[in-house]
Design a protein around this motif. Structure first.
Motif, PDB file in Angstrom:
ATOM      1  N   MET A   1       9.422  13.846  -4.719  1.00  0.00           N
ATOM      2  CA  MET A   1       9.707  12.528  -5.271  1.00  0.00           C
ATOM      3  C   MET A   1       8.605  11.547  -4.862  1.00  0.00           C
ATOM      4  SD  MET A   1      13.090  10.180  -4.831  1.00  0.00           S
ATOM      5  CE  MET A   1      14.244  11.532  -5.016  1.00  0.00           C
ATOM      6  N   ILE A   2       8.134  10.802  -5.846  1.00  0.00           N
ATOM      7  CA  ILE A   2       7.101   9.795  -5.598  1.00  0.00           C
ATOM      8  C   ILE A   2       7.672   8.422  -5.918  1.00  0.00           C
ATOM      9  CG2 ILE A   2       4.850   8.911  -6.326  1.00  0.00           C
ATOM     10  CD1 ILE A   2       3.976  11.711  -6.880  1.00  0.00           C
ATOM     11  N   GLU A   3       7.430   7.492  -5.024  1.00  0.00           N
ATOM     12  CA  GLU A   3       7.820   6.100  -5.249  1.00  0.00           C
ATOM     13  C   GLU A   3       6.572   5.272  -5.501  1.00  0.00           C
ATOM     14  OE1 GLU A   3       9.736   4.323  -1.834  1.00  0.00           O
ATOM     15  OE2 GLU A   3       9.426   2.289  -2.583  1.00  0.00           O
ATOM     16  N   PHE A   4       6.650   4.401  -6.504  1.00  0.00           N
ATOM     17  CA  PHE A   4       5.667   3.331  -6.665  1.00  0.00           C
ATOM     18  C   PHE A   4       6.355   2.050  -6.211  1.00  0.00           C
ATOM     19  CE2 PHE A   4       3.726   5.580 -10.623  1.00  0.00           C
ATOM     20  CZ  PHE A   4       3.005   6.431  -9.803  1.00  0.00           C
ATOM     21  N   TYR A   5       5.670   1.218  -5.423  1.00  0.00           N
ATOM     22  CA  TYR A   5       6.323   0.004  -4.952  1.00  0.00           C
ATOM     23  C   TYR A   5       5.347  -1.158  -4.847  1.00  0.00           C
ATOM     24  CZ  TYR A   5       4.326   0.383  -0.273  1.00  0.00           C
ATOM     25  OH  TYR A   5       3.451   0.426   0.785  1.00  0.00           O
ATOM     26  N   THR A   6       5.934  -2.353  -4.836  1.00  0.00           N
ATOM     27  CA  THR A   6       5.201  -3.601  -4.584  1.00  0.00           C
ATOM     28  C   THR A   6       6.157  -4.558  -3.879  1.00  0.00           C
ATOM     29  OG1 THR A   6       5.854  -4.432  -6.760  1.00  0.00           O
ATOM     30  CG2 THR A   6       3.662  -3.444  -6.604  1.00  0.00           C
ATOM     31  N   GLU A   7       5.623  -5.664  -3.405  1.00  0.00           N
ATOM     32  CA  GLU A   7       6.421  -6.779  -2.866  1.00  0.00           C
ATOM     33  C   GLU A   7       7.336  -6.388  -1.708  1.00  0.00           C
ATOM     34  OE1 GLU A   7       8.408  -9.051  -5.917  1.00  0.00           O
ATOM     35  OE2 GLU A   7       6.583  -9.275  -7.087  1.00  0.00           O
ATOM     36  N   MET A   8       6.848  -5.528  -0.835  1.00  0.00           N
ATOM     37  CA  MET A   8       7.665  -5.130   0.323  1.00  0.00           C
ATOM     38  C   MET A   8       7.682  -6.245   1.373  1.00  0.00           C
ATOM     39  SD  MET A   8       7.191  -1.838   2.828  1.00  0.00           S
ATOM     40  CE  MET A   8       7.905  -0.622   1.735  1.00  0.00           C
ATOM     41  N   ASP A   9       8.840  -6.436   2.031  1.00  0.00           N
ATOM     42  CA  ASP A   9       8.944  -7.378   3.145  1.00  0.00           C
ATOM     43  C   ASP A   9       7.839  -7.114   4.170  1.00  0.00           C
ATOM     44  OD1 ASP A   9      11.247  -8.581   2.168  1.00  0.00           O
ATOM     45  OD2 ASP A   9      12.602  -7.422   3.440  1.00  0.00           O
ATOM     46  N   VAL A  10       7.413  -8.180   4.826  1.00  0.00           N
ATOM     47  CA  VAL A  10       6.370  -8.069   5.852  1.00  0.00           C
ATOM     48  C   VAL A  10       7.006  -8.233   7.230  1.00  0.00           C
ATOM     49  CG1 VAL A  10       4.294  -9.150   6.801  1.00  0.00           C
ATOM     50  CG2 VAL A  10       4.534  -8.858   4.323  1.00  0.00           C
ATOM     51  N   PHE A  11       6.771  -7.260   8.091  1.00  0.00           N
ATOM     52  CA  PHE A  11       7.335  -7.259   9.439  1.00  0.00           C
ATOM     53  C   PHE A  11       6.524  -8.194  10.344  1.00  0.00           C
ATOM     54  CE2 PHE A  11       7.588  -4.814  13.621  1.00  0.00           C
ATOM     55  CZ  PHE A  11       8.820  -5.331  13.970  1.00  0.00           C
ATOM     56  N   VAL A  12       7.221  -9.099  11.027  1.00  0.00           N
ATOM     57  CA  VAL A  12       6.573  -9.990  12.006  1.00  0.00           C
ATOM     58  C   VAL A  12       7.120  -9.613  13.377  1.00  0.00           C
ATOM     59  CG1 VAL A  12       6.065 -12.378  12.648  1.00  0.00           C
ATOM     60  CG2 VAL A  12       6.528 -11.805  10.248  1.00  0.00           C
ATOM     61  N   PRO A  13       6.425  -8.720  14.105  1.00  0.00           N
ATOM     62  CA  PRO A  13       7.000  -8.169  15.341  1.00  0.00           C
ATOM     63  C   PRO A  13       7.260  -9.225  16.405  1.00  0.00           C
ATOM     64  CG  PRO A  13       4.695  -7.496  15.087  1.00  0.00           C
ATOM     65  CD  PRO A  13       5.098  -8.148  13.803  1.00  0.00           C
ATOM     66  N   GLU A  14       6.424 -10.266  16.444  1.00  0.00           N
ATOM     67  CA  GLU A  14       6.599 -11.296  17.475  1.00  0.00           C
ATOM     68  C   GLU A  14       7.927 -12.028  17.313  1.00  0.00           C
ATOM     69  OE1 GLU A  14       3.978 -10.867  15.559  1.00  0.00           O
ATOM     70  OE2 GLU A  14       2.316 -10.396  16.918  1.00  0.00           O
ATOM     71  N   LEU A  15       8.435 -12.078  16.077  1.00  0.00           N
ATOM     72  CA  LEU A  15       9.695 -12.756  15.793  1.00  0.00           C
ATOM     73  C   LEU A  15      10.843 -11.780  15.554  1.00  0.00           C
ATOM     74  CD1 LEU A  15       8.350 -15.503  13.325  1.00  0.00           C
ATOM     75  CD2 LEU A  15       8.896 -15.771  15.760  1.00  0.00           C
ATOM     76  N   GLY A  16      10.503 -10.515  15.345  1.00  0.00           N
ATOM     77  CA  GLY A  16      11.536  -9.521  15.055  1.00  0.00           C
ATOM     78  C   GLY A  16      12.230  -9.767  13.729  1.00  0.00           C
ATOM     79  N   ILE A  17      11.478 -10.294  12.766  1.00  0.00           N
ATOM     80  CA  ILE A  17      12.062 -10.566  11.441  1.00  0.00           C
ATOM     81  C   ILE A  17      11.165 -10.011  10.341  1.00  0.00           C
ATOM     82  CG2 ILE A  17      13.201 -12.688  12.246  1.00  0.00           C
ATOM     83  CD1 ILE A  17      11.002 -14.212  10.586  1.00  0.00           C
ATOM     84  N   GLN A  18      11.738 -10.007   9.135  1.00  0.00           N
ATOM     85  CA  GLN A  18      10.984  -9.630   7.933  1.00  0.00           C
ATOM     86  C   GLN A  18      10.725 -10.887   7.113  1.00  0.00           C
ATOM     87  OE1 GLN A  18      10.450  -6.462   8.056  1.00  0.00           O
ATOM     88  NE2 GLN A  18      12.094  -5.906   9.474  1.00  0.00           N
ATOM     89  N   GLU A  19       9.468 -11.087   6.742  1.00  0.00           N
ATOM     90  CA  GLU A  19       9.155 -12.179   5.815  1.00  0.00           C
ATOM     91  C   GLU A  19       9.304 -11.694   4.383  1.00  0.00           C
ATOM     92  OE1 GLU A  19       5.872 -14.993   8.063  1.00  0.00           O
ATOM     93  OE2 GLU A  19       5.226 -13.618   6.508  1.00  0.00           O
ATOM     94  N   PRO A  20       9.859 -12.527   3.494  1.00  0.00           N
ATOM     95  CA  PRO A  20       9.996 -12.103   2.102  1.00  0.00           C
ATOM     96  C   PRO A  20       8.662 -12.079   1.366  1.00  0.00           C
ATOM     97  CG  PRO A  20      10.705 -14.383   2.363  1.00  0.00           C
ATOM     98  CD  PRO A  20      10.391 -13.871   3.739  1.00  0.00           C
ATOM     99  N   ARG A  21       8.506 -11.150   0.432  1.00  0.00           N
ATOM    100  CA  ARG A  21       7.314 -11.084  -0.440  1.00  0.00           C
ATOM    101  C   ARG A  21       7.741 -10.842  -1.875  1.00  0.00           C
ATOM    102  NH1 ARG A  21       5.330 -12.941   3.326  1.00  0.00           N
ATOM    103  NH2 ARG A  21       3.323 -12.566   4.299  1.00  0.00           N
ATOM    104  N   PRO A  22       8.272 -11.757  -2.621  1.00  0.00           N
ATOM    105  CA  PRO A  22       8.366 -13.170  -2.300  1.00  0.00           C
ATOM    106  C   PRO A  22       9.787 -13.632  -2.012  1.00  0.00           C
ATOM    107  CG  PRO A  22       8.463 -12.907  -4.658  1.00  0.00           C
ATOM    108  CD  PRO A  22       8.446 -11.526  -4.063  1.00  0.00           C
ATOM    109  N   TRP A  23      10.763 -12.727  -2.033  1.00  0.00           N
ATOM    110  CA  TRP A  23      12.137 -13.216  -2.052  1.00  0.00           C
ATOM    111  C   TRP A  23      13.087 -12.236  -1.377  1.00  0.00           C
ATOM    112  CZ3 TRP A  23      16.551 -10.981  -4.116  1.00  0.00           C
ATOM    113  CH2 TRP A  23      17.679 -11.815  -4.222  1.00  0.00           C
ATOM    114  N   HIS A  24      13.997 -12.738  -0.536  1.00  0.00           N
ATOM    115  CA  HIS A  24      15.216 -12.008  -0.215  1.00  0.00           C
ATOM    116  C   HIS A  24      16.308 -13.015   0.138  1.00  0.00           C
ATOM    117  CE1 HIS A  24      12.997 -11.252   3.862  1.00  0.00           C
ATOM    118  NE2 HIS A  24      13.707 -12.351   3.990  1.00  0.00           N
ATOM    119  N   GLU A  25      17.547 -12.541   0.161  1.00  0.00           N
ATOM    120  CA  GLU A  25      18.686 -13.463   0.256  1.00  0.00           C
ATOM    121  C   GLU A  25      18.931 -13.988   1.659  1.00  0.00           C
ATOM    122  OE1 GLU A  25      21.906 -12.480  -3.217  1.00  0.00           O
ATOM    123  OE2 GLU A  25      21.759 -11.046  -1.581  1.00  0.00           O
TER     124      GLU A  25
END
Ligand SMILES: [Fe+2]
Length: 299
Positions: A247-271
């Motif tokens: 199985m092959i996945e094509f993807y874009t707009e994945m969340d960006v991990f910010v380890p210093e904060l322990g959070i995911q930044e949206p690229r461009p959107w999450h709830e």
């Protein structure tokens, strides 16, 4: 206090697969996905580049499909010799290999729990054949999902030894981990099997999902699911099988991990904001609320 994020490796360099139908699978990666054939090995293996590295995918002829190994690039201050010594101290097998494949002069091959093979290297040649403007026009190798009957031990190898950080899971079955700013570089799926679940390529932009689906369809390849937005990682993702039934996945707009904060930044959107590591339910795989119509775990 959580341990600092300081993985030994910083990117997934290449994946090697065994194929029952090597030429047809090679054609899929070259003609439909837009990779470049760089070399053929003594055993008939094919080395394929996305655009910069000597290879990102290696296809090896075999009786049936299999994941041969996954190759990660070590940060410069971690040498092959040091990693080999530290792996052996864990009671795992580590073998230093020189000139075992074109483009990688030295690497350490590690047999991780469950028999999952890793190759860890400091340098890979960058002949830069360039990115193709044909086919799906894939940009980079982003992640792989591996099913393991020894998932707990394998997860610990990634996190405790290589230093990957946990970022999310789906129902506790699929656990997402990263060694860089991508939401996930690996997805460890705990099931009574040992195989690759899927490999994932990032596309240049979300508009390319449309031309990628068109290119697949022109080649007679159906979509399995998507493109749609996931919950874990919030990537726009579409899936298909290569001729080897990987199985092959094509993807874009994945969340960006910010380890210093322990959070995911949206690229461009999450709830949910701020978005911290969480367990997503199996029945909530689509951030847009549409049905998820194939079994992502066993597919
Ligand atoms: Fe994925």
């Amino acid at each position: 206090m959580t341990k600092p994020f300081d993985p030994k490796v910083f990117r997934l360099g290449y994946i090697a697969l065994e194929c029952a139908d090597l030429e047809r699978t090679r054609d899929h990666y070259v003609e439909t996905l837009g990779m470049t054939e760089m070399a053929r090995g003594h055993d008939g293996e094919v080395y394929l580049s996305l655009g910069a590295d000597h290879h990102n995918i290696v296809l090896r002829p075999a009786a049936q499909k299999a994941l041969v190994h996954q190759g990660y690039q070590l940060k410069p201050h971690h040498t092959v010799a040091e990693v080999a010594r530290d792996v052996q101290a864990l009671g795992l097998k580590a073998t230093i290999k020189t000139d075992s494949q074109p483009g990688v002069a030295e690497l350490v091959e590690v047999e991780a729990p469950g028999g999952v093979m890793f190759q860890l290297f400091n340098e890979i040649a960058m002949p830069c054949p360039g990115w193709k403007e044909t086919g799906a026009s894939i940009l980079r190798l982003g992640h792989l999902a591996v099913i393991s009957a020894e998932a707990e031990k394998l997860f610990q190898f990634y996190t405790d030894f290589l230093g990957f950080a946990y970022t999310d899971d789906i129902a506790g079955v699929a656990r997402f981990i990263t060694c860089n700013r991508d939401h996930h570089v690996v997805n460890v799926v705990g099931l009574p099997d040992n195989r690759v679940h899927h490999i994932a390529f990032e596309l240049k932009a979300s508009a390319f999902h449309v031309s990628a689906c068109d290119a697949l369809r022109r080649a007679g390849v159906d979509q399995l699911w998507g493109p749609a937005r996931h919950t874990a990682g919030h990537n726009i993702a579409g899936y298909h099988y290569d001729p080897n039934k990987v199985m092959i996945e094509f993807y874009t707009e994945m969340d960006v991990f910010v380890p210093e904060l322990g959070i995911q930044e949206p690229r461009p959107w999450h709830e949910i904001n701020p978005l911290k590591p969480r367990s997503w339910p199996l029945e909530n795989m689509n951030a847009w609320g549409a049905p998820f119509e194939f079994n992502f775990v066993t597919g």
